[in-house]
Design an enzyme around this catalytic site. Structure first.
Site, PDB file in Angstrom:
ATOM      1  N   ASP A 116      20.386   2.786  32.684  1.00  0.00           N
ATOM      2  CA  ASP A 116      21.331   2.996  33.777  1.00  0.00           C
ATOM      3  C   ASP A 116      21.543   1.673  34.507  1.00  0.00           C
ATOM      4  OD1 ASP A 116      22.771   3.702  36.006  1.00  0.00           O
ATOM      5  OD2 ASP A 116      21.360   5.240  36.706  1.00  0.00           O
ATOM      6  N   PRO A 132      32.113   1.952  23.908  1.00  0.00           N
ATOM      7  CA  PRO A 132      31.658   2.098  22.509  1.00  0.00           C
ATOM      8  C   PRO A 132      31.314   0.801  21.798  1.00  0.00           C
ATOM      9  CG  PRO A 132      34.040   2.193  22.578  1.00  0.00           C
ATOM     10  CD  PRO A 132      33.591   2.055  24.019  1.00  0.00           C
ATOM     11  N   CYS A 168      28.280  -1.797  30.887  1.00  0.00           N
ATOM     12  CA  CYS A 168      28.671  -0.441  30.469  1.00  0.00           C
ATOM     13  C   CYS A 168      29.322  -0.571  29.096  1.00  0.00           C
ATOM     14  CB  CYS A 168      29.626   0.180  31.482  1.00  0.00           C
ATOM     15  SG  CYS A 168      28.984   0.205  33.174  1.00  0.00           S
ATOM     16  N   ALA A 169      28.493  -0.751  28.078  1.00  0.00           N
ATOM     17  CA  ALA A 169      28.948  -1.321  26.812  1.00  0.00           C
ATOM     18  C   ALA A 169      29.645  -0.354  25.865  1.00  0.00           C
ATOM     19  CB  ALA A 169      27.767  -1.966  26.092  1.00  0.00           C
ATOM     20  N   CYS A 205      40.131   0.593  33.075  1.00  0.00           N
ATOM     21  CA  CYS A 205      41.303   1.058  32.329  1.00  0.00           C
ATOM     22  C   CYS A 205      42.047   2.104  33.155  1.00  0.00           C
ATOM     23  CB  CYS A 205      40.911   1.599  30.964  1.00  0.00           C
ATOM     24  SG  CYS A 205      39.730   2.958  30.997  1.00  0.00           S
TER      25      CYS A 205
END
Length: 466
Positions: free
Chosen positions: A315, A269, A266-267, A396
């Site tokens: 995805d 930004p 899930c790169a 996060c």
């Protein structure tokens, strides 16, 4: 008090004189108080955060509303020398703050990191000047200002009539979310909080009367804020990137090596992706996936500077190929066992992003939805990882369900996974849960309330596949 601006070189000295008491301060000034919880008393949402460790909840909630006071930059050592960039930052701070410039220091086992200390306590502006006009911003913008940002044009909710260019203004964040955009009169509310003083660079007609194009650029340049974080804006460049410390630690825990094949699931930004490439010496292959075309487009300019990075719009919940053809590894989906290391920095509730003046999540079911997608992604990661490979799971956020709860589930679901010590260690251990052994919790790394480290909320777990 002065309302109109002075030359740029005089601005810091003016504010330092003010807070040191060399200018007369009105007796009507009063300190502003910040929320004790980002949920405005929504007990149902609060209860979703810590279901087991509820005794620690009140301390966590208050901590979430406070501002991390240390600013961190990650230096790209493929392009520049850390000492060289430190000198450049020191020169910038000295131009802005003169003899009051905050110090810059490094961290022993994170040699790419430079930390900017907060301003000295006596230099921090605590109260507004009632002689100044006011600017209103939303809570998201207010939080950014407390971290040292300036106000860009879309962030100005309200500006009083007759506010002039170069004028000093008090800046408030609207906790209640009731201020109407473009309001011309002073916004009176008990739910607005003072965040600092800025200098106006755009007038009302530029912000609200241009129907042909949305305004862009810095509208208010912050001169001082109540958090003590230097108001420098974002000094990121190809040589160094403004980045929270736990995000930097996360990639160090992954420990990428030159020549390896690594997946960032899930790169966007792309900040952790580029860090991976830098630690590999840009030698090997880093595959960056994200399911948003706009987010991938947004990070291409950054990623294109690295020959080792390949970005795909895809995805990651469908990243495992139905076929076992090992020759089909150029683009997703990929065969099982395709990667030496995988970073799953999972979509999450984001509750660790401090300061949280007001949480945007309003319903408990929204919080409850995140573990489902996190489990689906982790299941794909386990299949894509080669035997002996390393998987780092990070978020996060601060909720038990998205952090320790996911780890406990993964260890039950995938017996081939073993927890490893998430080092280097800057955060504390994981929280205790009934289905996690105490020794397992000690291997996790949770960034939360800590007197020795003031940063954002974050969670890191490191697995090895056997």
């Amino acid at each position: 008090m002065l309302r109109m601006g002075l030359c740029c070189e005089m601005l810091p000295r003016l504010f330092f004189s003010l807070v040191l008491g060399k200018l007369k301060i009105s007796k009507s000034w009063r300190p502003m108080f910040y929320p004790k919880t980002p949920f405005l008393g929504n007990s149902l949402l609060e209860a979703e955060i810590f279901k087991v460790n509820s005794a620690a909840l009140s301390q966590l909630l208050e901590w979430l509303c406070q501002t991390p006071r240390v600013t961190t930059y990650r230096v790209n050592r493929l392009r520049t020398n850390v000492d060289t960039h430190k000198t450049q930052l020191e020169e910038h701070l000295e131009r802005h703050y003169g003899q009051h410039a905050p110090g810059i220091y490094g961290l022993a086992d994170l040699p790419e990191v430079l930390c900017i200390a907060p301003l000295e306590a006596e230099l921090v502006l605590r109260v507004p000047d009632p002689a100044l006009r006011e600017i209103i911003v939303d809570t998201s913008c207010g939080a950014a200002l407390l971290r040292g940002a300036h106000i860009y044009a879309p962030g100005v909710l309200a500006m009083e009539s007759n506010t002039q260019l170069q004028e000093f203004v008090n800046v408030y964040a609207d906790l209640a979310g009731k201020c109407k955009r473009g309001t011309t009169t002073r916004y009176e509310s008990s739910d607005k909080v003072f965040v600092g003083v800025g200098k106006v660079l755009m007038q009302r007609y530029q912000l609200y009367n241009n129907k042909d194009a949305a305004p862009t650029g810095i509208a208010v340049e912050m001169q001082s804020n109540v958090s003590g974080v230097p108001s420098l804006g974002d000094l990121s460049s190809a040589d160094a990137l403004l980045q929270n410390l736990p995000s930097i630690v996360c990639v160090r825990v992954l420990d990428p090596q030159p020549g390896e094949r690594i997946l960032d699931m899930c790169a966007a930004p792309g900040n952790k992706t580029t860090h991976i490439a830098e630690l590999m010496g840009d030698q090997g292959c880093v595959v960056a996936l994200d399911n948003s075309a706009s987010r991938v487009r947004g990070m291409l300019a950054k990623l294109d500077k690295y020959r080792s990075i390949q970005a795909h719009i895809f995805d990651s919940t469908k990243a495992v190929a139905a076929s076992s053809d090992e020759s089909c590894t150029a683009a997703p989906p990929f065969p099982c066992g395709s990667f030496d290391r995988i970073l799953l920095d999972a979509p999450c509730s984001g509750l660790g992003n401090r300061p949280q003046l007001l949480c945007s999540i309003k319903q408990a079911k929204v919080l409850q939805s995140y573990p489902n997608i996190q489990r689906r992604l982790l299941g794909q990661a386990v299949q894509l990882l080669r035997p002996g490979g390393i998987l780092v799971y990070s978020t996060c956020t601060v909720t038990e369900a998205e952090c320790e709860g996911i780890v406990a589930w993964a260890l039950r679901k995938y017996p081939e996974l073993r927890l490893m010590d998430a080092t280097p260690r800057y955060g504390g251990p994981g929280l205790p849960l009934s289905d996690l052994e105490a020794t397992q919790s000690q291997l996790l790394q949770r960034f939360g309330p800590c007197k020795d480290l003031d940063t954002v909320g974050f969670f890191i777990a490191k697995f090895q596949k056997y």
